[in-house]
Design a protein around this motif. Structure first.
Motif, short mmCIF file in Angstrom:
data_model
loop_
_atom_site.label_atom_id
_atom_site.label_comp_id
_atom_site.label_asym_id
_atom_site.label_seq_id
_atom_site.Cartn_x
_atom_site.Cartn_y
_atom_site.Cartn_z
N SER A 1 11.34 -3.88 28.04
CA SER A 1 11.71 -3.81 26.60
C SER A 1 11.62 -2.35 26.00
O SER A 1 10.89 -1.54 26.57
N ARG A 2 12.27 -2.10 24.90
CA ARG A 2 11.92 -0.64 24.47
C ARG A 2 11.16 -0.72 23.20
O ARG A 2 11.41 -1.54 22.28
N HIS A 3 10.18 0.10 23.03
CA HIS A 3 9.16 -0.16 22.16
C HIS A 3 9.25 1.14 21.26
O HIS A 3 8.98 2.33 21.67
N LEU A 4 9.25 1.11 19.99
CA LEU A 4 9.47 1.97 18.98
C LEU A 4 8.20 2.01 18.00
O LEU A 4 7.96 0.83 17.71
N ILE A 5 7.55 2.93 17.99
CA ILE A 5 6.52 3.04 16.87
C ILE A 5 7.05 3.82 15.74
O ILE A 5 7.45 5.03 15.46
N LEU A 6 7.23 2.86 14.57
CA LEU A 6 7.72 3.46 13.31
C LEU A 6 6.24 3.60 12.19
O LEU A 6 5.62 2.91 12.19
N LYS A 7 6.90 4.41 11.25
CA LYS A 7 6.00 4.66 10.15
C LYS A 7 6.65 4.61 8.85
O LYS A 7 7.83 5.27 8.50
N THR A 8 6.26 3.80 8.02
CA THR A 8 7.14 3.58 6.90
C THR A 8 6.88 4.84 5.78
O THR A 8 5.89 5.56 6.11
N ARG A 9 7.73 4.65 4.72
CA ARG A 9 7.41 5.79 3.84
C ARG A 9 7.44 5.29 2.28
O ARG A 9 8.30 4.86 1.58
N GLY A 10 5.99 5.41 1.67
CA GLY A 10 5.76 4.95 0.53
C GLY A 10 6.47 3.61 -0.08
O GLY A 10 6.85 3.30 -1.10
N GLU A 11 5.97 2.37 0.94
CA GLU A 11 6.46 1.28 0.67
C GLU A 11 5.54 0.50 -0.23
O GLU A 11 4.35 0.37 -0.12
N GLU A 12 6.04 -0.08 -1.37
CA GLU A 12 5.32 -0.69 -2.44
C GLU A 12 4.42 -1.90 -1.97
O GLU A 12 3.25 -2.15 -2.14
N VAL A 13 4.99 -2.72 -0.79
CA VAL A 13 4.40 -4.01 -0.39
C VAL A 13 3.22 -3.35 0.33
O VAL A 13 2.20 -4.01 0.74
N VAL A 14 3.46 -2.22 1.01
CA VAL A 14 2.29 -1.74 1.78
C VAL A 14 1.07 -1.27 1.15
O VAL A 14 0.15 -1.36 1.45
N ARG A 15 1.58 -0.52 0.06
CA ARG A 15 0.46 -0.35 -1.08
C ARG A 15 -0.44 -1.47 -1.51
O ARG A 15 -1.70 -1.28 -1.57
N ASP A 16 0.17 -2.48 -1.74
CA ASP A 16 -0.53 -3.84 -2.18
C ASP A 16 -1.57 -4.38 -1.03
O ASP A 16 -2.53 -4.76 -1.22
N PHE A 17 -0.89 -4.13 0.36
CA PHE A 17 -1.99 -4.52 1.54
C PHE A 17 -2.92 -3.30 1.42
O PHE A 17 -4.17 -4.06 1.80
N GLN A 18 -2.93 -2.32 1.36
CA GLN A 18 -3.81 -1.18 1.43
C GLN A 18 -4.93 -1.34 0.40
O GLN A 18 -6.35 -1.24 0.73
N ALA A 19 -4.60 -1.73 -0.80
CA ALA A 19 -5.34 -2.28 -1.86
C ALA A 19 -6.36 -3.40 -1.49
O ALA A 19 -7.45 -3.43 -1.69
N GLN A 20 -5.81 -4.23 -0.81
CA GLN A 20 -6.31 -5.51 -0.51
C GLN A 20 -7.53 -5.20 0.33
O GLN A 20 -8.62 -5.74 0.60
N LEU A 21 -7.20 -4.05 1.42
CA LEU A 21 -8.03 -3.74 2.59
C LEU A 21 -9.51 -2.93 1.68
O LEU A 21 -10.45 -3.25 2.18
N GLY A 22 -9.09 -2.39 0.71
CA GLY A 22 -10.31 -1.69 -0.06
C GLY A 22 -10.84 -0.66 0.85
O GLY A 22 -10.34 -0.15 1.79
N GLY A 23 -12.25 -0.42 0.48
CA GLY A 23 -13.05 0.54 1.26
C GLY A 23 -12.44 1.87 1.32
O GLY A 23 -12.03 2.39 0.21
N ASP A 24 -12.41 2.63 2.27
CA ASP A 24 -12.04 4.05 2.32
C ASP A 24 -10.60 4.14 2.69
O ASP A 24 -10.15 5.40 2.97
N VAL A 25 -9.89 3.05 2.69
CA VAL A 25 -8.47 3.24 3.06
C VAL A 25 -7.57 3.80 1.84
O VAL A 25 -7.60 3.49 0.53
N LYS A 26 -6.93 4.97 2.11
CA LYS A 26 -5.80 5.48 1.06
C LYS A 26 -4.68 4.82 0.68
O LYS A 26 -3.82 4.31 1.84
N ILE A 27 -4.17 4.62 -0.58
CA ILE A 27 -3.30 3.80 -0.68
C ILE A 27 -2.15 4.80 -0.84
O ILE A 27 -1.78 5.35 -1.99
N THR A 28 -1.29 4.89 0.25
CA THR A 28 -0.14 5.83 0.41
C THR A 28 1.38 5.10 0.76
O THR A 28 2.47 5.71 0.25
N GLY A 29 1.38 3.72 0.93
CA GLY A 29 2.59 3.10 1.09
C GLY A 29 3.00 3.49 2.53
O GLY A 29 4.03 2.95 2.92
#
Length: 430
Positions: free
Chosen positions: A144-172
């Motif tokens: 298999s070919r494996h790529l590790i990707l990083k999103t750029r300012g995704e709004e849906v990711v911000r919602d997930f990070q907000a749900q985690l709470g704590g010291d997680v930075k909300i960057t998207g």
């Protein structure tokens, strides 16, 4: 030996347990992140020539997350126990996995390059072949070919990070994994994963099962190689018919050899690489381009020629091409390629008579009416007899291959080959 969680040092359990609880609470939102990434990856292939069979996603289960978060570093005896991922919510990069499933191995590279080029959507942090070690060691297994990707300012990711709470930075910004593999590798890995990693009783595993998985991986790799070869051959042959592309390529001895060995690899018994006579035969009819040569070598024509002449042995390329041209061009071929050699002309005429007889026989068989029900109808059919087929002046040229005999004939004395007398391996009737 138990799971990582079961063998985790007691001093680390509270830390891991806290991470697992946060992950379990935010996991439903992570499902939305996964689906958004699947849709984004799938859309990258719209209006491109790369068409995956399907794109699927998965989110790491709570149990699987707990086991990965529980991995400990292997240290020296007496050292304080430490976690491999002290902050698993940030450091584990396969919480979300997207799988792109393609048909053939070469499509893996195409899909990976397409994804990596979309820098406005993702930042590619890593790109690796999962099976490189297996190839280098001469073994078979998961590929298999494996790529590790990083999103750029995704709004849906911000919602997930907000749900985690704590010291997680909300960057998207969120790191996830994309696996690209063929359908056969996908099937193998899914079955192997179910048996090896989801096995409730590890002691049931045996060396024989290992051996069987290795054997099936080898067989699937061989099948993929065959599919790849079929694909490449089909693409090449398709190009022969492209009148504005490869089909326009001019014929020379090397080009004729390549086309012949691609279309008729089973008829290649030449003791040398001299395809000059084949080039002269084609030039005698003004055939100078790839598409014109491909039009001559249609399977139904090859079958008819061999049936008409009833070759005792399989003919070589020179003889078969000579017969095919005779089938297409009839007396024009005799005039254009005999070059004043009476023996060759007589041999060609005898073969042409056999071809004419075969054509007449085939036409008669097609025109004989099928017997109707009842004895009276059968008698009427016998009385009518086969329809008459005029023999004419020999075979006509194929409408796709127009003979260009003007100015040729005996002037092309160079077309006469020394073995005009039937040689070993040719038709004894000629």
């Amino acid at each position: 030996m138990g799971t990582p969680w079961e063998t985790l040092d007691e001093s680390l359990r509270d830390q891991v347990r806290a991470s697992v609880e946060r992950y379990a609470a935010a996991r439903p939102m992570l499902e939305h992140v996964a689906e958004a990434m699947r849709i984004r990856i799938e859309s990258l292939f719209d209006e491109t020539e790369t068409n995956p069979l399907f794109v699927v996603t998965r989110v790491k289960t709570v149990e699987s997350f707990r086991d990965k978060a529980s991995r400990m570093l292997v240290g020296e005896e007496g050292e304080t126990a430490a976690l491999e991922f002290p902050n698993p919510l940030r450091e584990v990069h396969d919480l979300v996995g997207v799988r792109v499933i393609v048909k053939l191995p070469h499509e893996i590279r195409e899909a990976a390059n397409l994804i990596k080029r979309r820098r406005s959507d993702f930042d590619c942090r890593s790109d690796r072949e999962k099976d490189i070690g297996s190839v280098e060691s001469g073994t078979y297994g998961y590929s298999s070919r494996h790529l590790i990707l990083k999103t750029r300012g995704e709004e849906v990711v911000r919602d997930f990070q907000a749900q985690l709470g704590g010291d997680v930075k909300i960057t998207g910004n969120f790191v996830f994994e994309v696996q690209i593999r063929t359908i056969l590798s996908h099937a193998w890995s899914e079955i192997e994963h179910d048996i090896r990693f989801k096995n409730a009783e590890p002691r049931a595993w045996s060396p024989h099962i290992d051996r069987q998985f290795t054997a099936t991986a080898a067989m699937l790799e061989a099948v993929e190689d065959q599919f790849s070869e079929l694909h490449d051959r089909f693409q090449t042959v398709t190009g022969f018919w492209d009148a504005e592309g490869e089909g326009r390529e001019l014929l020379g001895a090397e080009r004729i050899q390549f086309i012949w060995q691609t279309l008729l690899p089973h008829v290649d018994r030449k003791s040398d690489d001299d395809w000059g006579w084949a080039a002269e035969l084609l030039a005698a009819h003004g055939l100078s381009r790839t598409r014109e040569f491909a039009a001559l070598l249609q399977p139904n024509v090859i079958t008819s020629v061999r049936a008409a002449l009833d070759h005792r042995y399989s003919p070589g390329p020179d003889r078969l091409l000579d017969d095919v041209l005779l089938w297409h061009f009839g007396t024009t071929h005799i005039d254009a390629t005999s070059g004043g050699d009476a023996h060759r002309a007589d041999s060609l005429r005898r073969r042409l008579v056999q071809m004419d007889a075969y054509r007449i026989k085939q036409a008669e068989e097609k025109t004989v009416p099928a017997p109707a029900a009842g004895p009276m109808a059968s008698a009427a059919g016998r009385a009518a007899g086969p329809a008459a087929v005029p023999m004419g002046d020999g075979p006509k040229a194929d409408p796709k291959v127009e003979p260009k005999a003007e100015g040729k004939g005996s002037a092309r004395s160079g077309v006469v080959k020394a073995d005009a007398q039937p040689a070993k391996g040719t038709n004894a009737r000629s």
